[in-house]
Structures are given as structure tokens and as C-alpha cells.
Design a protein around this motif. Structure first.
Motif, PDB file in Angstrom:
ATOM      1  N   SER A   1      25.776  48.021  53.287  1.00 40.98           N
ATOM      2  CA  SER A   1      24.730  47.018  53.079  1.00 40.98           C
ATOM      3  C   SER A   1      25.357  45.633  52.882  1.00 40.98           C
TER       4      SER A   1
ATOM      5  N   ASN B   1      13.935  39.105  53.145  1.00 42.27           N
ATOM      6  CA  ASN B   1      14.706  40.332  53.032  1.00 42.27           C
ATOM      7  C   ASN B   1      14.230  41.370  54.046  1.00 42.27           C
TER       8      ASN B   1
ATOM      9  N   ARG C   1      16.599  42.791  57.095  1.00 42.05           N
ATOM     10  CA  ARG C   1      16.844  44.234  57.255  1.00 42.05           C
ATOM     11  C   ARG C   1      16.525  44.676  58.672  1.00 42.05           C
TER      12      ARG C   1
ATOM     13  N   ARG D   1      20.263  47.260  58.596  1.00 41.12           N
ATOM     14  CA  ARG D   1      20.934  47.773  57.402  1.00 41.12           C
ATOM     15  C   ARG D   1      20.276  47.179  56.171  1.00 41.12           C
ATOM     16  N   ASP D   2      20.566  47.744  55.017  1.00 41.85           N
ATOM     17  CA  ASP D   2      20.014  47.211  53.774  1.00 41.85           C
ATOM     18  C   ASP D   2      20.622  45.844  53.483  1.00 41.85           C
TER      19      ASP D   2
END
Length: 141
Positions: free
Chosen positions: A82, A116, A120, A125-126
Motif C-alpha cells: 500500500s 482516497n 485506490r 492498491r490501498d
């Protein structure tokens, strides 16, 4: 000393084809240094700044967004793959900071959540996005 001269008109577009043809003739065919679909870290950093700025512009109106400085402060890829991304907004005045933060952090919170989610989706991905809003330090004369 120049090998070739080109008369180009930006207004009418004359001479552009000759210049483009000359440049294409000079170009060397070879494989790309990087795969076009590969995102470099620098590209990802730029995208992260652009996405957050876009969300700020969506939620903050009038002239406020145009006087806010926006910086990438930290970027780390964590062991789990992440990303940890820290960005700061720097407002010239406390009143502008309050507008950007919103009541009980509602504005900056909404900006962070939306940015956010988009990051993502883009990076697959985080992302741990941290946004901070502060007031610029006054310069002493």
C-alpha cells in the motif's frame, strides 16, 4: 550555426508540416525506455496531487482554492504494497484554513475520502492518504 531553417506561422499553421516531417525523418526508431503503461513513482506523485486538488476545487468555491498552496510532504510504499501519502494545504490566513477544514473537519474529510477512493482505483492498491491544513508562517521583515 543551424543546419536547417523553418518558417512557421502559429496563426495560420503554415510551415508546420515541413517541421514535423523534418523531425520525424531525424527520429531514431528504437524500443521505449519504459513501457508506456508503466507508472513511475514521479507520475504517481503528480497524479496524487492532481486528484486531491481536483477534489478540493469540487468542494471549496470562490477564490479560496487559488490562494492555497498544496504540497506533497511524504510518499512511502509500505511492506504490504500500500501507499502512505501525506499532503499539506497551506492557507495564507486562518479564516481560509477554517473554510477549507469546514465545520468539525467536514470539508477536508470529504475531500480526503473522495480523493482516497479515486487514488485506490487509479493505483489498484490501498492508499493511506493524510491531508493537513495549516496557515502559512508570516515572514518577518
Amino acid at each position: 550555426m543551424f543546419l536547417r531553417y523553418f518558417m512557421v506561422s502559429g496563426l495560420k499553421g503554415k510551415g508546420v508540416k515541413d517541421l514535423v516531417q523534418y523531425l520525424m525523418d531525424q527520429a531514431v526508431r528504437r524500443p521505449w525506455d519504459e513501457e508506456p503503461a508503466t507508472m513511475t513513482e514521479e507520475v504517481m506523485k503528480t497524479i496524487s496531487l492532481e486528484v486531491v486538488r481536483e477534489k478540493m476545487l469540487d468542494h471549496i468555491h470562490q477564490e479560496i482554492p487559488y490562494v492555497i498552496e498544496h504540497r506533497l510532504m511524504d510518499w512511502k510504499e509500505l511492506k504490504d504494497g500500500s501507499l502512505r501519502v501525506e499532503q499539506h494545504f497551506i492557507a495564507p490566513k486562518q479564516s481560509q484554513r477554517q473554510i477549507l477544514v469546514g465545520k468539525n473537519g467536514s470539508k477536508i474529510g470529504r475531500i480526503g475520502i473522495e480523493a482516497n477512493e479515486e487514488l485506490r482505483s487509479i493505483f489498484k492498491r490501498d492508499v493511506h492518504l493524510m491531508l493537513q491544513v495549516r496557515v502559512a508562517k508570516k515572514r518577518s521583515s
